[in-house]
Scaffold this active site. Structure first.
Site, PDB file in Angstrom:
ATOM      1  N   ASP A 152       6.434  -1.507  10.295  1.00  0.00           N
ATOM      2  CA  ASP A 152       5.428  -2.237  11.063  1.00  0.00           C
ATOM      3  C   ASP A 152       4.983  -3.521  10.369  1.00  0.00           C
ATOM      4  O   ASP A 152       4.281  -4.331  10.962  1.00  0.00           O
ATOM      5  CB  ASP A 152       4.216  -1.345  11.337  1.00  0.00           C
ATOM      6  N   LYS A 211      -1.091   1.092  16.516  1.00  0.00           N
ATOM      7  CA  LYS A 211      -0.874   1.684  15.182  1.00  0.00           C
ATOM      8  C   LYS A 211       0.372   2.538  15.105  1.00  0.00           C
ATOM      9  O   LYS A 211       1.395   2.210  15.685  1.00  0.00           O
ATOM     10  CB  LYS A 211      -2.122   2.470  14.780  1.00  0.00           C
ATOM     11  N   ASP A 261      -1.804  12.256  16.133  1.00  0.00           N
ATOM     12  CA  ASP A 261      -1.044  13.505  16.002  1.00  0.00           C
ATOM     13  C   ASP A 261      -1.650  14.668  16.774  1.00  0.00           C
ATOM     14  O   ASP A 261      -0.992  15.284  17.631  1.00  0.00           O
ATOM     15  CB  ASP A 261      -0.851  13.868  14.516  1.00  0.00           C
ATOM     16  N   LYS A 279       0.841  -1.211   0.000  1.00  0.00           N
ATOM     17  CA  LYS A 279       0.000   0.000   0.000  1.00  0.00           C
ATOM     18  C   LYS A 279       0.871   1.253   0.000  1.00  0.00           C
ATOM     19  O   LYS A 279       0.460   2.319  -0.438  1.00  0.00           O
ATOM     20  CB  LYS A 279      -0.889   0.013   1.242  1.00  0.00           C
ATOM     21  N   GLU A 280       2.055   1.122   0.580  1.00  0.00           N
ATOM     22  CA  GLU A 280       2.987   2.252   0.612  1.00  0.00           C
ATOM     23  C   GLU A 280       4.226   1.807  -0.157  1.00  0.00           C
ATOM     24  O   GLU A 280       5.134   1.193   0.404  1.00  0.00           O
ATOM     25  CB  GLU A 280       3.347   2.589   2.057  1.00  0.00           C
ATOM     26  N   ASP A 314       6.254  10.547   7.369  1.00  0.00           N
ATOM     27  CA  ASP A 314       5.620   9.345   6.854  1.00  0.00           C
ATOM     28  C   ASP A 314       6.472   8.846   5.690  1.00  0.00           C
ATOM     29  O   ASP A 314       7.189   9.629   5.060  1.00  0.00           O
ATOM     30  CB  ASP A 314       4.211   9.664   6.328  1.00  0.00           C
TER      31      ASP A 314
END
Ligand SMILES: O=c1ccn([C@@H]2O[C@H](COP(=O)(O)OP(=O)(O)O[C@H]3O[C@H](CO)[C@@H](O)[C@H](O)[C@H]3O)[C@@H](O)[C@H]2O)c(=O)[nH]1
Length: 938
Positions: free
Chosen positions: A225, A400, A624, A195-196, A425
């Site tokens: 992760d 998470k 955040d 996904k990333e 990120d």
């Protein structure tokens, strides 16, 4: 002043005449001149650069000086001009021009009064025909006014802050090429290599390794992760490629320093003297990059081939064990089934990919037959790079991203323990090699000891030129966050944020303890004095802790967990005076790595303060906002750092569905904070009152959905039902309405001016606001109510990002891929209701049932207003075919005509309409005529 300097100021990001090159060269030359200057000639130029004008990066090349203003400097008043360099602050604060700000403030006041009068008028003019409509609509109007105020009040004092890199260099960089700048740990988080895309992550890492910051003070940590070998090996490849890429960037002052975005540039202007070298070097590095990309793309297949069980016919087709290229078994995901295998569970892993570099400069090899790249004048050291995958075990809530950040905070503490931490990120790369220095300016200023974090705006690439889904979000970044800098500081938005490490450990900011030990909170009441003696208290605490008296920690030692090695690092991370922040002790030896694994254990945080009083805060899907909030309520401040070229660039969600899910997550997280003990309505005297208002706004905005859905459907349905919100408007009603709407527009114009955005972006923002309100905000409200009532955790959905270097014909093809989600249901219903409503009104007039065109026009205008706002949504919904506006308009016209024709021609429907209008809606006793259509308040 050198030629060109001073002409090169930028306004709102545009290159201005006098800047003799594109931005790549301007900023790169500055970077090259400082970080990588290897020859004494370069060092002379560096000294010259120090004389450049305030706020500009002086850059050197053979022909002339070029300069680029690092800030989105809008006021341009050139503060501090003429002040001696040694007296200049490391950043300056500029006010917004009075000609924009004064009318802006007055209009807010005028609108507030007009709005109050409007609501009073509404309350005193009941609608006996439809009381429920009257009550609910007033509640809605009240909410809209209130939420406008929450949004508007914190914008009363927008300012610009401009870092001064010249001063920073002069104070912290030594003539021998070493530096006194403090250590900086950079955290990059990734959670799923599919996904990333790993190529994006690799690009982020490469841009960090190549950034202009003292090599031995910059340590990069990648948190994975997923625990997948694929990610690790991709990073190992990136580390290898960095040995070529980073010296190349330093030698030629390349900008931007993410290879993918650099090679995507159409032109590569170069002003330096090694022009010939550059062309050859570039060609060579490009080739190496292409090979690097090919290796990354082939990794998945390669790893599968060497994994046990992949080719065997296993039940789920997954490999049973994964082997690293050196033959050792990978401890991450895909382990032996006997170890209670579950996708995602794995041991903690800390692997140092690049070890800590030496403290002295190391020049590279000269060109040779095997190696045509001449790095003999370039420092080829690379920053330390560490791969971290915290342990994941079944039965543990891993919390998470917040959990990942906390594990990284501890692991980095035992390895490098830099006093500052930058969090990115994985899809965000450093676009401006000076970004780290720019951010650090705000941490090292005269009164910076109370600054907890410096937030950069998020900028995105891969967004279509019309920014259909308002991905750029510039009103929020350049308006709201910039304005908050004039209060206590911008909120933390998850990425592109530089932290003072000590604030993550739960320390209070240094302040005069007005109330003594008994009433420390009293300090908050004396806002002016609060920060007069920065550093005092923290210095004392830190020094005492350093002697081993852990009782002086801000919380009991056990709050930090069982690792003494980690707790011992805390006092060393505080650096009370940044000016004495010398070398940070970096020791990535075996014992330290073992300790890093230990502090990443899944059970480490059990019965500690992590996630509540220490580190990133748990219990919400948006860690955040609440993490920043907890710092602000202690009295810490934050700064907003907007520079040009943009500091960091990320990728936007790939399509409408992903965007809606992203907003769903943000709004859910906001409401979770509202319903938690961190509700900003209560607590702390240290929170600036208008900062509190901003936090109330950010934690309540999704409630707007409830009222907006009413407002976007009921006026349209009124055409069918005959029930209206206002019975008989007076002139004053129209006057108030006109002022309320008029001031809104003028305020918007003034705001886009001081924020440096465009009116178009303001419109897009409004359009997406309506789409999100009708879909994601509504879902968020329901989801959080469900959580509050049934105490069920809300699941987290990772946002899919666009792959880097995806060489497709149409770069925005993904944007129009339609993936159905139930979030689309309400906007679709609203669109249909509004088309049908206006078509029925049209039919009623055509049919002679209603005779007052003007009155109908008001309502129809409101329908169009709704449809106009939902237009980008409709376009996105039609997918590839919807790329042209014509298709949307054709669909709209088709539905409109069909409805009107049906209304006129189907007798039952028609008669029903008459019936409702004549008897149902107004009732025989009130005697109101059925063509009295009045309500148009948007
Ligand atoms: O279990 C997890 C989940 C996510 N992440 C990372 O967290 C980041 C953000 O996740 P993403 O799905 O990309 O969220 P976005 O909605 O795109 O991100 C925005 O919103 C988030 C929540 O507010 C912030 O954390 C982000 O910084 C901000 O860019 C990514 O790097 C992920 O790899 C983890 O490391 N572990």
């Amino acid at each position: 002043m050198a030629p060109g300097v001073g002409d090169g100021r930028r306004n709102n990001g545009e290159v201005v005449p006098g800047c003799v090159c594109g931005f790549q060269v301007c900023a790169c030359a500055g970077a090259a001149a400082v970080a990588s200057a290897a020859s004494s000639a370069d060092m002379d130029k560096l000294a010259m650069a120090a004389t450049a004008t305030e706020g500009q990066i002086g850059a050197v090349n053979d022909e002339s000086w070029v300069a680029v203003d690092l800030s989105d400097d809008l006021s341009g008043d050139g503060a501090d001009a003429g002040v001696a360099l040694e007296d200049r602050p490391v950043f300056r604060t500029e006010k917004i021009k009075g000609i924009l700000l004064h009318p802006y403030r007055v209009l807010i006041f005028v609108r507030l009064i007009a709005f109050t009068l409007f609501v009073i008028w509404r309350i005193s003019h009941k609608n006996p025909d439809a009381m429920w409509l009257w009550v609910t609509s007033i509640a809605g109007e009240f909410w809209f006014g209130f939420s406008w105020l929450l949004d508007q009040l914190p914008k009363l004092n927008p300012i610009n802050r401009v870092p001064d890199l010249v001063v920073l260099r002069q104070r912290f960089d030594r003539a021998d090429g070493t530096s006194l700048l403090p250590g900086l740990d950079i955290f990059v988080t990734t959670a799923d290599p599919f996904k990333e895309p790993i190529l994006s992550t690799a690009n982020s890492i490469l841009s960090i390794l190549a950034a202009d910051y003292p090599v031995e003070k910059n340590t990069c940590y990648l948190s994975d992760d997923s625990g997948m070998l694929l990610t690790y090996e991709a990073m190992a490849e990136a580390a290898k490629f960095a040995t070529v890429w980073v010296p190349f960037c330093r030698k030629h002052g390349i900008e931007p320093r993410g290879p993918e975005s650099y090679f995507e540039l159409k032109s590569h202007p170069y002003m330096g003297r090694a022009q010939e070298d550059f062309v050859n070097d570039r060609r060579r590095v490009r080739k190496e990059y292409d090979e690097f990309k090919a290796r990354i793309n082939g990794l998945e297949h390669e790893i599968k081939q060497r994994s046990d069980g992949y080719n065997a016919n296993t039940k789920d087709g997954e490999p049973r064990a994964t082997w690293m290229s050196d033959g050792t078994q990978w401890q991450g995901t895909w382990v032996e089934p006997s170890e209670n295998h579950r996708k995602g569970d794995h041991a903690g892993i800390v692997l140092v990919l690049l070890n800590h570099p030496s403290h002295t400069r190391q020049l590279g090899p000269p060109a040779s037959a095997d190696n045509p790249l001449d790095f003999s004048l370039v420092d080829v050291r690379l920053p330390m790079l560490v791969y971290v995958s915290r342990e994941k075990r079944p039965g543990h809530n891993h919390q998470k991203k917040a959990g990942a950040m906390n594990a990284l905070t501890r692991a980095s503490a035992v390895l490098s323990n830099s006093p500052f931490i930058l969090n990115l990120d994985c899809d965000h790369y450093i676009n401006n090699s000076q970004a780290l220095r720019a951010g650090i300016c705000f941490m090292l200023g005269r009164d910076s000891d109370t600054v907890a974090f410096v937030q950069f705006p998020q900028r995105f690439e891969g967004v279509d030129p019309t920014d259909l889904y308002a991905n750029h979000n510039r009103i929020f970044f350049d308006g709201t966050l910039r304005a908050l800098d004039g209060m206590q500081g911008p909120i933390y938005v998850g990425t592109g944020c530089l932290f003072r490490r000590i604030t993550l450990y739960g320390f209070d900011p240094p302040r005069i303890n007005v109330g003594g030990t008994c009433f420390p909170a009293l300090g908050g009441l004396f806002a002016k004095q609060r920060y007069d003696k920065p550093g005092l208290e923290m210095t004392v605490k830190a020094a005492t802790v350093a002697k081993g008296k852990h009782g002086f920690l801000p919380m009991p030692k056990k709050s930090y967990g069982k690792s003494d090695a980690f707790v011992d690092t805390i006092p060393k991370a505080s650096h009370p005076s940044p000016y004495s922040a010398a070398e940070s002790a970096v020791h990535a030896d075996e014992a330290a790595i073992e300790e890093a694994v230990n502090v990443c254990a899944a059970a480490y945080e059990k019965k500690t303060g992590w996630g509540s009083s220490i580190g990133w805060v748990y219990g919400t899907v948006t860690e955040d906002v609440v993490t920043g909030y907890r710092m602000h309520i202690k009295g810490w401040r934050s700064r907003y750092c907007s520079i040009y070229p943009h500091a960091f660039i990320g990728t936007a969600p790939i399509n409408l569905t992903e965007r809606l899910y992203q907003v769903l997550r943000w709004s859910t997280g906001s409401l979770e904070i509202f319903f938690s003990k961190n509700n900003p309505l209560f607590g702390s005297t240290f929170l600036n009152p208008l900062q509190r208002v901003a936090y109330i706004n950010i934690t309540t905005y999704p409630f707007t959905a409830i009222f907006l859905i009413f407002y976007t459907t009921v006026p349209a349905l009124s055409f069918v039902t005959g029930h209206f919100i206002v019975q008989r408007p007076t002139t004053m009603f129209y006057v108030y309405l006109a002022i309320v709407l008029g001031t809104l527009l003028i305020l918007a114009v003034l705001e886009v001016k001081w924020a440096g955005v465009t009116v178009f972006e303001w419109f897009r923002n409004g359009q997406f606001w309506m789409t999100a309100s009708c879909s994601a905000y509504l879902a968020a409200v329901l989801q959080v109510l469900f959580k509050v009532v049934f105490r069920r955790d809300i699941s987290f959905k990772l946002t899919s990002k666009q792959p880097a270097g995806d060489e497709k014909k149409d770069p925005y093809a993904d944007l129009y891929v339609v993936r159905w989600t139930w979030l689309m249901v309400t906007p679709i219903i609203i669109i249909i209701v509004n088309i049908v409503g206006s078509a029925v009104a049209f039919a009623k007039v055509l049919d002679g049932e209603w005779t007052h065109w003007l009155k109908v026009a008001g309502g129809v205008f409101f329908n169009f207003w709704v449809l106009f706002h939902l237009y980008p949504f409709a376009k996105g919904l039609l997918g590839k075919h919807g790329k042209t506006p014509v298709v949307v308009l054709v669909w709209w016209a088709f539905t409109f005509v069909i409805t009107a024709v049906l209304y006129i021609n189907i007798p039952h429907f028609h008669a029903g309409g008459h019936h409702a209008a004549k008897h149902g809606a107004h009732g025989p006793h009130h005697g109101t005529k059925h063509d009295d259509i009045y309500y148009f308040w948007p």
